[in-house]
Write an enzyme that holds these catalytic residues in place. Structure first.
Site, short mmCIF file in Angstrom:
data_model
loop_
_atom_site.label_atom_id
_atom_site.label_comp_id
_atom_site.label_asym_id
_atom_site.label_seq_id
_atom_site.Cartn_x
_atom_site.Cartn_y
_atom_site.Cartn_z
CB SER A 15 -31.56 -19.90 8.19
OG SER A 15 -31.95 -19.31 6.96
CE1 TYR A 16 -31.76 -19.44 2.84
CE2 TYR A 16 -29.99 -18.74 1.44
CZ TYR A 16 -31.29 -18.62 1.87
OH TYR A 16 -32.10 -17.67 1.30
CB SER A 17 -29.14 -26.10 3.87
OG SER A 17 -28.02 -26.91 4.26
N GLY A 26 -26.03 -22.61 8.54
CA GLY A 26 -24.69 -22.09 8.35
C GLY A 26 -23.86 -22.86 7.35
#
Length: 277
Positions: A15-17, A26
């Site tokens: 989930s980053y960022s 991703g």
């Protein structure tokens, strides 16, 4: 403090960022993939951790979602395996056995080596371990909780006791309290140009100021940065294997890595402990 220590454990999440405007999630994994690809042989020297469950396209811990998210993470990372794969947060809508069963498939396929939990309550983590043992499914080997000198209530107590009793390694996140424990946020100090400034300022109360004063004393005694001391305190806590800390540039890495070598005395640990209560 000069140090020859080098880090080899990288923590990320699919989930980053996604929290950054214009980002889809991703991006962190993709950057790591590019970094690893530019360094032949580096992958075999790195312990690589990432997470599943909070990517905008892969929310939750349903089996199909885990399988798809894992393949997407592997593609972005440019690797064939994830060393430590976290359930990013609990998903009460999916049976624990189903989630652990999906992790078992990934381990059997060689795509994941070990699984862990992040942001689980003590009762849910205990239940996940019970289900794993009862049904012969993979056991969570680690926990990633929110824990620092100024955030102790969520982890200390039943959750820490459970990790100690079950032999889980603990990797606390936000170990520097969004930068507050670096000492750059002070009463009457200059405004800090950081996206975390607003969140960090919540700690500017009597307790937070007392913690900074204790950090100042201990850091001066060792001629190190406050961040080094804050992370060394975390590293000294029961069940903590290593704290997680973020750097925005390479200049910030030195004080973080130095925490791996700094050994605080009993008196210094007690001083910091008392200030943070």
């Amino acid at each position: 403090m000069p140090t020859s220590t080098r880090g080899n454990f990288i923590d990320s999440a699919d989930s980053y960022s996604s929290f950054v405007p214009g980002h889809a999630g991703g991006e962190s994994e993709a950057m790591l993939g590019e970094w690893l690809a530019a360094r032949p042989g580096a992958r075999d020297r790195i312990v690589l951790a990432t997470k599943v469950g909070k990517h905008p396209q892969f929310k939750g811990l349903a089996p199909d979602n885990i399988r798809a998210a894992a393949d997407a993470s592997l593609a972005r990372l440019g690797t064939d395996r994830i060393d430590l794969y976290y359930a990013h947060q609990d998903d009460p809508d999916v049976p624990l056995a189903a989630t652990l069963g999906a992790f078992a498939e990934l381990i059997e396929a060689g795509k994941v080596r070990h699984v862990a939990a992040s942001n689980y309550s003590a009762p849910r983590l205990a239940e996940a371990l019970r289900v794993a043992d009862a049904e012969g499914l993979p056991r969570y080997v680690a926990l990633q909780p929110h824990y620092s000198l100024v955030e102790r209530g969520e982890f200390e107590g039943p959750l820490q006791d459970l990790c100690r009793g079950e032999g889980l390694a603990v990797f606390p996140y936000w170990g520097l309290a969004r930068g507050f424990l670096t000492g750059k946020y002070r009463p009457g100090g200059e405004d800090v140009d950081s996206p975390r400034a607003g969140a960090a300022s919540q700690y500017l109360d009597a307790r937070g100021i007392a913690v900074l004063e204790a950090l100042d004393e201990v850091a001066a005694a060792h001629a190190v940065e406050l961040a080094t001391v804050a992370l060394a305190w975390l590293r000294a806590q029961p069940t903590v294997l290593a704290p997680i800390a973020s750097a925005r540039n390479t200049a910030q890495l030195g004080p973080l890595i130095a925490a791996a070598e700094l050994e605080l005395s009993t008196a210094e640990l007690e001083r910091l402990d008392a200030a943070s209560r």
